[in-house]
Design a protein around this motif. Structure first.
Motif, PDB file in Angstrom:
ATOM      1  N   LEU A  26       0.866  -1.141  -0.126  1.00 25.20           N
ATOM      2  CA  LEU A  26       0.040  -0.153   0.012  1.00 25.20           C
ATOM      3  C   LEU A  26       0.858   1.301   0.017  1.00 25.20           C
ATOM      4  N   TYR A  27       0.766   2.028  -1.029  1.00 25.88           N
ATOM      5  CA  TYR A  27       1.348   3.380  -1.052  1.00 25.88           C
ATOM      6  C   TYR A  27       0.334   4.262  -0.582  1.00 25.88           C
ATOM      7  N   SER A  28       0.752   5.048   0.446  1.00 29.47           N
ATOM      8  CA  SER A  28      -0.146   5.848   1.149  1.00 29.47           C
ATOM      9  C   SER A  28       0.300   7.219   1.567  1.00 29.47           C
ATOM     10  N   PHE A  29      -0.598   8.112   2.078  1.00 29.80           N
ATOM     11  CA  PHE A  29      -0.065   9.525   2.886  1.00 29.80           C
ATOM     12  C   PHE A  29      -1.247   9.515   3.885  1.00 29.80           C
ATOM     13  N   PHE A  30      -0.542   9.865   5.185  1.00 30.30           N
ATOM     14  CA  PHE A  30      -1.517   9.584   6.271  1.00 30.30           C
ATOM     15  C   PHE A  30      -2.438  10.629   6.165  1.00 30.30           C
ATOM     16  N   ASN A  31      -2.353  11.835   5.493  1.00 28.58           N
ATOM     17  CA  ASN A  31      -3.321  12.884   5.759  1.00 28.58           C
ATOM     18  C   ASN A  31      -4.238  12.962   4.096  1.00 28.58           C
ATOM     19  N   ASP A  91       7.749  11.786  -8.216  1.00 27.28           N
ATOM     20  CA  ASP A  91       9.026  11.429  -8.448  1.00 27.28           C
ATOM     21  C   ASP A  91       8.868  10.232  -9.558  1.00 27.28           C
ATOM     22  N   ALA A  92       9.966  10.302 -10.461  1.00 29.57           N
ATOM     23  CA  ALA A  92       9.863   9.515 -11.715  1.00 29.57           C
ATOM     24  C   ALA A  92       9.648   8.158 -11.620  1.00 29.57           C
ATOM     25  N   GLN A  93      10.415   7.638 -10.449  1.00 36.03           N
ATOM     26  CA  GLN A  93      10.113   6.057 -10.157  1.00 36.03           C
ATOM     27  C   GLN A  93       8.886   6.062  -9.752  1.00 36.03           C
ATOM     28  N   TYR A  94       8.415   6.496  -8.780  1.00 32.86           N
ATOM     29  CA  TYR A  94       6.956   6.204  -8.523  1.00 32.86           C
ATOM     30  C   TYR A  94       5.771   6.320  -9.525  1.00 32.86           C
ATOM     31  N   VAL A  95       5.944   7.249 -10.315  1.00 39.32           N
ATOM     32  CA  VAL A  95       5.039   7.400 -11.561  1.00 39.32           C
ATOM     33  C   VAL A  95       5.255   6.153 -12.592  1.00 39.32           C
ATOM     34  N   ALA A  96       6.509   5.729 -12.790  1.00 42.89           N
ATOM     35  CA  ALA A  96       6.813   4.949 -13.747  1.00 42.89           C
ATOM     36  C   ALA A  96       6.655   3.373 -13.231  1.00 42.89           C
ATOM     37  N   LYS A  97       6.786   3.128 -11.865  1.00 42.42           N
ATOM     38  CA  LYS A  97       6.660   1.534 -11.516  1.00 42.42           C
ATOM     39  C   LYS A  97       5.634   1.461 -10.379  1.00 42.42           C
ATOM     40  N   VAL A  98       4.939   2.721  -9.869  1.00 38.57           N
ATOM     41  CA  VAL A  98       3.829   2.356  -9.012  1.00 38.57           C
ATOM     42  C   VAL A  98       2.473   2.864  -9.596  1.00 38.57           C
ATOM     43  N   ASN A  99       2.600   4.000  -9.705  1.00 38.86           N
ATOM     44  CA  ASN A  99       1.094   4.704 -10.184  1.00 38.86           C
ATOM     45  C   ASN A  99       1.370   5.853 -11.394  1.00 38.86           C
ATOM     46  N   SER A 112      -0.703   7.545 -12.496  1.00 37.32           N
ATOM     47  CA  SER A 112      -1.557   8.913 -12.367  1.00 37.32           C
ATOM     48  C   SER A 112      -0.986   9.915 -11.417  1.00 37.32           C
ATOM     49  N   ALA A 113       0.199   9.424 -10.779  1.00 38.11           N
ATOM     50  CA  ALA A 113       1.244  10.325  -9.808  1.00 38.11           C
ATOM     51  C   ALA A 113       0.330  10.840  -8.800  1.00 38.11           C
ATOM     52  N   VAL A 114      -0.499   9.900  -8.200  1.00 36.06           N
ATOM     53  CA  VAL A 114      -1.362  10.237  -6.967  1.00 36.06           C
ATOM     54  C   VAL A 114      -1.179   9.147  -5.783  1.00 36.06           C
ATOM     55  N   VAL A 115      -1.613   9.408  -4.727  1.00 34.32           N
ATOM     56  CA  VAL A 115      -2.023   8.248  -3.733  1.00 34.32           C
ATOM     57  C   VAL A 115      -3.465   8.205  -3.339  1.00 34.32           C
ATOM     58  N   PRO A 116      -3.705   7.049  -3.130  1.00 35.04           N
ATOM     59  CA  PRO A 116      -3.159   5.734  -2.928  1.00 35.04           C
ATOM     60  C   PRO A 116      -2.807   4.963  -4.061  1.00 35.04           C
ATOM     61  N   ALA A 117      -2.043   3.803  -3.791  1.00 34.11           N
ATOM     62  CA  ALA A 117      -1.901   2.923  -4.778  1.00 34.11           C
ATOM     63  C   ALA A 117      -1.648   1.643  -4.148  1.00 34.11           C
ATOM     64  N   ILE A 118      -2.157   0.486  -4.941  1.00 33.59           N
ATOM     65  CA  ILE A 118      -2.008  -0.777  -4.323  1.00 33.59           C
ATOM     66  C   ILE A 118      -1.143  -1.388  -5.586  1.00 33.59           C
ATOM     67  N   VAL A 119      -0.293  -2.315  -5.060  1.00 35.85           N
ATOM     68  CA  VAL A 119       0.696  -3.238  -5.848  1.00 35.85           C
ATOM     69  C   VAL A 119       0.429  -4.660  -4.964  1.00 35.85           C
ATOM     70  N   ASP A 120       0.038  -5.795  -5.994  1.00 29.41           N
ATOM     71  CA  ASP A 120      -0.073  -6.817  -5.498  1.00 29.41           C
ATOM     72  C   ASP A 120       0.689  -7.813  -6.736  1.00 29.41           C
ATOM     73  N   GLY A 121       1.892  -8.198  -6.487  1.00 29.83           N
ATOM     74  CA  GLY A 121       2.686  -8.830  -7.539  1.00 29.83           C
ATOM     75  C   GLY A 121       2.887  -8.024  -8.735  1.00 29.83           C
ATOM     76  N   ASP A 122       2.278  -8.425  -9.889  1.00 27.81           N
ATOM     77  CA  ASP A 122       2.527  -7.589 -10.843  1.00 27.81           C
ATOM     78  C   ASP A 122       0.981  -6.652 -11.285  1.00 27.81           C
ATOM     79  N   PHE A 123       0.326  -6.763 -10.409  1.00 26.20           N
ATOM     80  CA  PHE A 123      -0.984  -5.856 -10.587  1.00 26.20           C
ATOM     81  C   PHE A 123      -0.872  -4.536  -9.580  1.00 26.20           C
TER      82      PHE A 123
END
Length: 216
Positions: free
Chosen positions: A3-8, A40-48, A50-61
């Motif tokens: 889970l990629y998240s920001f507390f607020n 961050d370029a790595q976050y956008v390329a590898k996680v989300n 849309s360049a926002v939170v939240p994001a879920i990563v489950d294996g390749d999903f």
């Protein structure tokens, strides 16, 4: 599951509530949107992308957008269901949830408020007036929908005997409104739902102050 998240972030808060209600554990990754880590370029390329939170990563999903994530969680972990299967209840819950997620939240989130102050150069007083206006518009509608739900279904939660996506969306929005100093006494059903959730362990677990990346 990661889970990629920001507390607020209220959208992250929604997903944390859903995960807690379903008892799904995740590996937490803090993304500080206040300092732009979501760009961050790595976050956008590898996680989300849309360049926002939240994001879920489950294996390749990989999945972003809180309502899409919660719908996916309902499919993967159907107990308890947050989006009812019965068509009429489902429609009413989604109507209310989209009021929060589509009408109130988008015009009052951090990037909009920063654009108002940093680009349009509105004063702090004008920014606060903007925020209060859209809270009043949205919570007035939410109160009317909850009135209808109470006469139709009863039950201690927004739509019946158990929490649904409606409660999951409402609680973070109320928390944001309180943090921004909005007057909420005109919305007794909204506030009753918020206070009920404040006593539920899953909602407590998801609160911003209980997150690993919390800062005062």
């Amino acid at each position: 599951m990661d889970l990629y998240s920001f507390f607020n972030s209220s959208t992250s808060y929604r997903v944390r509530i859903a995960l807690a209600l379903k008892g799904v554990e995740t590996t937490f990754h803090g993304v500080n949107i206040r300092v732009g880590e979501h760009h961050d370029a790595q976050y956008v390329a590898k996680v989300n992308p849309s360049a926002v939170v939240p994001a879920i990563v489950d294996g390749d999903f990989h999945l972003g957008q809180s309502l899409a994530i919660i719908d996916w969680l309902d499919a993967r972990h159907p107990e308890p269901r947050l989006i009812p299967a019965e068509p009429v209840r489902r429609a009413h819950v989604l109507e209310f949830s989209n009021l929060i997620a589509c009408d109130i939240h988008p015009v009052n989130n951090l990037r909009i408020l920063k654009y108002l102050t940093d680009v349009l150069k509105v004063t702090p007083e004008q920014k606060d007036a903007w925020y209060r206006h859209w809270i009043a518009e949205g919570f007035g509608a939410a109160e009317r929908l909850l009135d209808q739900a109470a006469s139709r279904e009863g039950g201690p939660w927004c739509f019946g005997a158990e929490p649904t996506l409606a409660d999951v969306c409402l609680v973070p929005q109320v928390a944001n409104a309180q943090r921004m100093g909005c007057e909420l006494s005109a919305y007794p059903r909204v506030m009753a739902a918020y206070r009920r959730a404040a006593e539920h362990p899953a909602f407590v677990k998801a609160e911003p102050k209980n997150q690993p990346d919390y800062t005062a």
